[in-house]
Design an enzyme around this catalytic site. Structure first.
Site, PDB file in Angstrom:
ATOM      1  N   CYS A  96       0.814  -1.214   0.000  1.00 29.87           N
ATOM      2  CA  CYS A  96       0.000   0.000   0.000  1.00 29.87           C
ATOM      3  C   CYS A  96       0.857   1.277   0.000  1.00 29.87           C
ATOM      4  CB  CYS A  96      -0.956  -0.072   1.190  1.00 29.87           C
ATOM      5  SG  CYS A  96      -2.468   0.849   0.969  1.00 29.87           S
ATOM      6  N   HIS A 204      -3.883  -5.998   2.420  1.00 27.74           N
ATOM      7  CA  HIS A 204      -3.562  -6.148   3.833  1.00 27.74           C
ATOM      8  C   HIS A 204      -4.065  -7.540   4.215  1.00 27.74           C
ATOM      9  CE1 HIS A 204      -2.295  -2.014   4.234  1.00 27.74           C
ATOM     10  NE2 HIS A 204      -3.327  -1.678   3.482  1.00 27.74           N
TER      11      HIS A 204
HETATM   12  N1  GLN Z   1      -2.793   6.649   2.256  1.00 26.15           N
HETATM   13  C1  GLN Z   1      -2.795   5.674   1.233  1.00 26.15           C
HETATM   14  C2  GLN Z   1      -4.116   5.516   0.522  1.00 26.15           C
HETATM   15  O1  GLN Z   1      -5.189   5.671   1.098  1.00 26.15           O
HETATM   16  C3  GLN Z   1      -2.302   4.344   1.761  1.00 26.15           C
HETATM   17  C4  GLN Z   1      -3.272   3.640   2.668  1.00 26.15           C
HETATM   18  C5  GLN Z   1      -2.707   2.386   3.247  1.00 26.15           C
HETATM   19  O2  GLN Z   1      -1.482   2.174   3.277  1.00 26.15           O
HETATM   20  N2  GLN Z   1      -3.580   1.560   3.758  1.00 26.15           N
HETATM   21  O3  GLN Z   1      -4.063   5.217  -0.628  1.00 26.15           O
END
Ligand code: GLN
Length: 244
Positions: A96, A204
């Site tokens: 991510c 995740h």
């Molecule tokens: N801030 C980033 C997004 O919303 C990454 C989010 C995350 O790592 N879960 O795309």
């Protein structure tokens, strides 16, 4: 018996660790232990030095926009060594936010665009970008996701939760094709990235605990780089593949 060792660096593990991304480290350690490989874990955070030659596996997890912006300010001090590590065919898992920051640019939810380290060619836009098809604008991409890697035939399951939309660039392949869910941007059916020995993803869950086949693949790559004469595939085939 010779001692084998896997040196793990967790980049910004105290900042970039949303939704239990540390579980990916646990998964790598879990499989390594069963094939008698010792692991040595180092948390590398703000102000710490990172040297490419000191590690065999690097994990760079996800974070919300604030943590990502803090991390982005520190990254230039490490970017040359991270690029060296990647170009040297060493193994890295980026999830991510970490995946986003390895690319060229990243747009936050407030429209601000920052530079990634440009180690890889993808770029990330946000939910109101004109690069998106109309039906994908304004939506956060949340939910269960399933993808298939057509080369290996492996299917991976996970949970995605992101606002950033990533578009792959030159020399990059997707980790998989979206079977269900959104993936990198909700439009082009790609999810994640493979570039050299870098695996990037929006999953995740964490991805390596749910998908033991991928954990074993990444562990094998990392060990082969350090100990090329050992049949790591056979050793890993000899232990069960878990999906927790
Ligand atoms: N801030 C980033 C997004 O919303 C990454 C989010 C995350 O790592 N879960 O795309």
């Amino acid at each position: 018996m010779e001692n084998y060792q896997l040196r793990i660096a967790h980049l910004y593990g105290d900042l970039m660790n949303t939704y239990g991304d540390y579980g990916n480290v646990i998964a790598i350690k879990y499989y390594a232990k069963q094939i008698q490989v010792e692991t040595d874990y180092h948390l590398i955070s703000l102000g710490d030095s990172f040297k490419a030659d000191d590690y065999d596996f690097v994990i760079f997890g996800g974070g919300q926009d604030y943590e990502e912006s803090v991390t982005a300010k520190d990254l230039p001090s490490k970017s040359d060594e991270i690029k060296k590590y990647i170009e040297n065919n060493d193994s890295l898992l980026a999830v991510c936010g970490g995946f986003q920051l390895l690319g060229t640019t990243m747009e936050f939810a407030n429209g601000k665009i920052i530079n990634g380290i440009g180690a890889m060619s993808h770029h990330t836009v946000n939910l109101n970008s004109s690069e998106l098809f109309d039906n994908m604008r304004g939506k956060r991409l949340i939910g269960n996701i399933q993808i298939k890697n057509n080369e290996s035939g492996e299917t991976y399951h996970g949970f995605e939760n992101h606002q950033g939309r990533t578009f792959l660039g030159k020399g990059e392949k997707a980790l998989g094709t979206v079977v269900s869910g959104n993936g990198n941007n909700g439009d082009d059916k790609t999810e994640g990235v493979i570039y050299k020995q870098v695996y990037g993803t929006y999953f995740h869950g964490p991805i390596l605990t749910r998908n033991g086949n991928l954990a074993k693949r990444i562990l094998k790559n990392a060990l082969l780089k350090r100990y090329p004469d050992i049949d790591w595939q056979a050793k890993l085939d000899g232990i069960p593949t878990e999906s927790f």
